[in-house]
Each structure stands twice: as C-alpha cells, then as structure tokens.
Design an enzyme around this catalytic site. Sequence first.
Site, PDB file in Angstrom:
ATOM      1  N   SER A  87     -16.556   9.846 -19.304  1.00  0.00           N
ATOM      2  CA  SER A  87     -17.734   8.975 -19.361  1.00  0.00           C
ATOM      3  C   SER A  87     -17.698   8.031 -20.557  1.00  0.00           C
ATOM      4  O   SER A  87     -17.054   8.309 -21.573  1.00  0.00           O
ATOM      5  CB  SER A  87     -19.005   9.819 -19.450  1.00  0.00           C
TER       6      SER A  87
HETATM    7  N1  SAH Z   1     -17.315  15.615 -18.687  1.00  0.00           N
HETATM    8  C1  SAH Z   1     -16.033  15.024 -18.388  1.00  0.00           C
HETATM    9  C2  SAH Z   1     -16.085  13.904 -17.378  1.00  0.00           C
HETATM   10  C3  SAH Z   1     -16.614  14.355 -16.085  1.00  0.00           C
HETATM   11  S1  SAH Z   1     -15.958  13.540 -14.674  1.00  0.00           S
HETATM   12  C4  SAH Z   1     -15.330  14.567 -19.644  1.00  0.00           C
HETATM   13  O1  SAH Z   1     -15.898  14.669 -20.751  1.00  0.00           O
HETATM   14  O2  SAH Z   1     -14.199  14.122 -19.540  1.00  0.00           O
HETATM   15  C5  SAH Z   1     -16.636  14.637 -13.492  1.00  0.00           C
HETATM   16  C6  SAH Z   1     -15.808  15.879 -13.272  1.00  0.00           C
HETATM   17  O3  SAH Z   1     -16.571  16.737 -12.448  1.00  0.00           O
HETATM   18  C7  SAH Z   1     -14.499  15.627 -12.563  1.00  0.00           C
HETATM   19  O4  SAH Z   1     -13.432  16.116 -13.308  1.00  0.00           O
HETATM   20  C8  SAH Z   1     -14.664  16.373 -11.242  1.00  0.00           C
HETATM   21  O5  SAH Z   1     -13.475  16.946 -10.753  1.00  0.00           O
HETATM   22  C9  SAH Z   1     -15.669  17.444 -11.628  1.00  0.00           C
HETATM   23  N2  SAH Z   1     -16.405  18.050 -10.510  1.00  0.00           N
HETATM   24  C10 SAH Z   1     -16.840  17.476  -9.360  1.00  0.00           C
HETATM   25  N3  SAH Z   1     -17.494  18.378  -8.603  1.00  0.00           N
HETATM   26  C11 SAH Z   1     -17.462  19.558  -9.288  1.00  0.00           C
HETATM   27  C12 SAH Z   1     -17.961  20.861  -9.022  1.00  0.00           C
HETATM   28  N4  SAH Z   1     -18.608  21.164  -7.893  1.00  0.00           N
HETATM   29  N5  SAH Z   1     -17.753  21.827  -9.949  1.00  0.00           N
HETATM   30  C13 SAH Z   1     -17.087  21.565 -11.100  1.00  0.00           C
HETATM   31  N6  SAH Z   1     -16.589  20.338 -11.398  1.00  0.00           N
HETATM   32  C14 SAH Z   1     -16.774  19.346 -10.507  1.00  0.00           C
END
Ligand code: SAH
Length: 236
Positions: A87
């Site tokens: 993000s």
């Molecule tokens: N917080 C992260 C960025 C998040 S991007 C950082 O600091 O880099 C969103 C992430 O959520 C992605 O990696 C995606 O694979 C994950 N995601 C999507 N659905 C999910 C779920 N049901 N459970 C866990 N992770 C999930």
Amino acid sequence: MFIIASLALCTFLTLNCSSKTNKSEVPWDVLARKDMVHSQLVVRGISDDGVINAMLKVERHRFVPKSLEKLAYGDYPLPIGEQQTISQPYIVALMTEELGLRASDRVLEIGTGSGYQAAVLALLVEEVYTIEIIQSLADSAAERLKRLGFDNVNVRCGDGFLGWPEASPFDAIIITCAPSEVPQPLVEQLDEGGRLIVPLGEDFQVLTLYEKRNGEMQKTEIAPVMFVPMKGMIEE
Ligand code: SAH
C-alpha cells in the site's frame, strides 16, 4: 478526500535515483524516509509520534522487489508480485494511526503481502499475527521479517476469513485486502473495546473503522480507498 496512487514517477525518479548518499553521507533511504514522512504523512494530518517514528524506522525499500527499491518511498502503492501490491505509505500510516494502538496490544493483520504493514505494527505493539493467503508471499514475508529482526511478528499462510482463533482475542484487527463485508470470525476475535479497520466494498471501497462496544460494532467511515480484493471464503 480521494487517496489514490499518484503516478508522479518521473519527478520521484529525478529526485531520488541520483546517488546512494548525499554529500553529508546520510544514506539515501534515511533521507527518503524523512521526506516521505514530512511530504506525504505529516502534511495530510498524521500526528501520532509512535506511527511517525515507525514510518521513519522501517526500511520500506527492503519490502519491495529489488528493481523497485528506489521507488519505495514514493506516494503510491507498488507491485510485490502475484498481482498484489504494497500500500501507499500514507494509507499504511493512516490505518495504523486509526487503530489507536498501545504498547501492550496484540494485533491481527489479514493480508501480509510484503510484510511491511506488519513491520510497522511490530514497532508499536507487543505481538503481531499476520495471515496471507498466497503461499509464496507468506513464505517470503516470513523470511524477510525474520531476517530484519521483527521477532514479534507471527506469519501464517491461510484464509484470513477465519482469523487466528488460538491467538484471539485481539486488541486490534487490520484488514489490508478488500472484503464486501467484515468476516464474522474476525468480529468474534476482536476484544471488547477493540478496533478493526478495513477497506470495505467491491469495486469502490471505503476505509471503515469499527469499535466493539458492549458487543456491538460501531462504524465510522473514513475515506475512499483502493485495495486488492479479499479472496477465498469471502467470495462464496
Ligand atoms: N499489507 C500488505 C499489502 C497487502 S496487499 C503489505 O504491507 O505489503 C493484500 C494482500 O492480501 C495480498 O497479498 C493478498 O494475497 C492478501 N489476501 C487476499 N485475500 C486474503 C485472505 N482471504 N486471507 C489472507 N490474505 C489475503
């Protein structure tokens, strides 16, 4: 207020890619973090000292692919592989600040991605639990956080929909992918008085803060945002 990734890459490249250190030999990334904190966070209203210090400390460039290192402190999200993104720094700071964290807190994050948000949280609270649904991202984030010394972060690969019941209740929960609604297990795993922040919605999302008071989830809408969708059970 629209918080959408700016694509001012050219300006940023000119400003930040010239050399490794400046004349006074302060490492480029230290200067870039200071600049990020002042020009992106403080001017937009981030004021919590703990959050500001954490954003100054965590080496964001270590959480992006090597080829994008010099873009790590720009005012936009960046790709981290598997079609996922880290993000925008302001959004990380805003979500963290809205959680109103205390040093003794235990926090659950859904969507580990690169591990950057977890690292920021790790400097502010006692214990962080973070769940990532994509195995390769979970593995690389776990390895990276360990290598960088974030010993109070626990990474698990799985569907965050279910939360982490054995480690619950949590003082705060942060969801960094976008569900259409808050998964019920997460509501149950939030402690009384706890806060949960989530980008809520499908095509269009609103950053939404919930506070659990007498078992009820009180809702405050904060700002429109753009996040990758939550996958897994939430889609069923
Ligand atoms: N917080 C992260 C960025 C998040 S991007 C950082 O600091 O880099 C969103 C992430 O959520 C992605 O990696 C995606 O694979 C994950 N995601 C999507 N659905 C999910 C779920 N049901 N459970 C866990 N992770 C999930």
